[in-house]
Design an enzyme around this catalytic site. Structure first.
Site, PDB file in Angstrom:
ATOM      1  N   GLU A   6      44.673  41.549  41.083  1.00 48.31           N
ATOM      2  CA  GLU A   6      43.233  41.273  41.425  1.00 48.31           C
ATOM      3  C   GLU A   6      42.742  41.918  42.538  1.00 48.31           C
ATOM      4  O   GLU A   6      43.543  41.838  43.601  1.00 48.31           O
ATOM      5  CB  GLU A   6      43.102  39.786  41.359  1.00 48.31           C
ATOM      6  CG  GLU A   6      41.655  39.376  41.449  1.00 48.31           C
ATOM      7  CD  GLU A   6      41.295  38.090  41.501  1.00 48.31           C
ATOM      8  OE1 GLU A   6      42.128  37.280  40.763  1.00 48.31           O
ATOM      9  OE2 GLU A   6      40.661  37.398  42.240  1.00 48.31           O
ATOM     10  N   GLU A  52      46.503  32.112  42.507  1.00 44.98           N
ATOM     11  CA  GLU A  52      46.244  32.499  43.892  1.00 44.98           C
ATOM     12  C   GLU A  52      46.724  31.208  44.430  1.00 44.98           C
ATOM     13  O   GLU A  52      45.782  30.050  44.969  1.00 44.98           O
ATOM     14  CB  GLU A  52      44.831  32.654  44.042  1.00 44.98           C
ATOM     15  CG  GLU A  52      44.570  34.207  43.701  1.00 44.98           C
ATOM     16  CD  GLU A  52      43.180  34.555  44.286  1.00 44.98           C
ATOM     17  OE1 GLU A  52      42.367  33.717  44.712  1.00 44.98           O
ATOM     18  OE2 GLU A  52      42.753  35.741  44.344  1.00 44.98           O
TER      19      GLU A  52
END
Length: 361
Positions: free
Chosen positions: A278, A186
């Protein structure tokens, strides 16, 4: 047949034998057909029943993830939590349950870089990741090798560590056909051009060792295609990573990430190969109330566009996003069924267990 006269010369004998063989072929016309039938029976052997056995080596074709026959497929599965905190949730029993009871296609193995992770003991966490890769492989699942960089948000901060990790992992698993490499979990607070630069340095490291495996590239603003920092997917569409056989990742948490995020995912998937590595049914911290209605809208979209996904997370963390009730891992289960699952766990188990109808032709 009687033995030939002893006076028969070798050449004559060869000619006679040749004539006999031709005669046999002429009177036994089914010989060739029988051989063909045997070959056909071998090729008609039922396909293996595991996701990897059915689909083989994956590759990116256009905007889709495709199996070894070039058919677009959707993988569904689970992500581990950080392996520095919850390795005791990843046992033979729990992985058996994931593969056989949940019928998962894919396990995402999350190796945190910071927060007590890889940087504290590279050899230990490399060995742990490899062990989990092997265990998932033994169960016929695909594996996403997740380089879980989070803070700091610029993946270039950990460039040398990433090179070492992926070199080690690729060398140990290059002969497998079930690996996908997620090179930056991320990214945040950093431009797309910086993320792209990082990807174009790490991808060759993987490709030099494992030339076939798909590589998954994190996008800006916690893998939201920039939406969480006021951008959108156009920056990637207009300036894609210079590499083949790659996909871009998108993450969402349904309670927090509403219509703008859903629309971004939909648009991006029409232009780019996307893998949702995710997501959760809760808020962006993976906690709080579950929004199953919004989550289902995402899942419907992903099913319609064959966007593969892994849910966060396969642990007994106290947050509502961890699938097991707190204490389950210390008690070593029970792993099958729903008695040990939180509401989010029971909900996602049902959806993992209704997998894509993998095309076999």
């Amino acid at each position: 047949m009687t033995a030939p006269p002893r006076s028969l010369r070798p050449a004559a004998l060869a000619a006679l034998l040749g004539s006999v063989l031709l005669l046999l072929v002429s009177v036994l016309p089914t010989t060739s057909a029988s051989a063909s039938a045997t070959t056909d029976r071998k090729s008609a052997t039922p396909a293996a029943t595991t996701p990897v056995g059915i689909n083989g080596q994956l590759k990116v074709c256009g905007t889709k993830l495709c199996n070894s026959r070039g058919n677009p497929i959707q993988l569904r599965g689970m992500s581990t939590h950080g392996t520095q905190w919850y390795p005791h949730c990843l046992t033979s029993g729990s992985l058996n349950a994931l593969a056989q009871d949940w019928k998962a296609d894919v396990l995402r193995v999350s190796t945190y870089v910071q927060e007590g992770g890889y940087e504290t003991n590279p050899q230990h966490f490399t060995n742990l990741a490899h062990s989990l890769i092997q265990q998932a492989t033994d169960r016929g699942m695909y594996v996403i090798v997740d380089w879980h960089m989070l803070t700091p948000g610029d993946p270039n901060t950990n460039l040398s560590k990433a090179r070492q990790f992926f070199t080690d992992i690729a060398n140990r698993n290059k002969d497998k056909n079930n690996i996908l490499y997620e090179i930056a979990n991320e990214p945040s607070g950093v431009s797309w051009s910086r993320i792209k630069s990082y990807a174009e340095q790490i991808i060759p490291t993987v490709r030099a060792i494992d030339s076939d495996a798909p590589v998954l590239v994190g996008t800006r603003a916690w893998s939201s295609f920039g939406v969480s920092e006021g951008a959108d997917e156009s920056e990637v569409v207009n300036n894609p990573v210079r590499a083949a056989n790659i996909m871009y990742t998108f993450h969402f948490y349904a309670y927090s990430h509403r219509d703008e995020y859903l629309a971004t995912l939909s648009r991006a998937a029409d232009r780019l190969p996307v893998f949702v590595t995710e997501f959760g049914t809760q808020n962006y911290a993976g906690e709080g109330s579950n929004d199953f209605a919004m989550s289902q809208r995402y899942l419907d979209l992903m099913a319609n566009k064959k966007i593969s996904w892994t849910n966060w997370n396969f642990s007994d963390d106290n947050r509502s996003g961890a699938v097991f009730k707190t204490g389950t891992c210390n008690r070593n289960g029970p792993w099958t069924g729903t008695s040990s699952l939180k509401p989010a766990g029971a909900w996602i188990r049902d959806r993992v267990a209704t997998p894509d109808n993998f095309p076999v032709a």
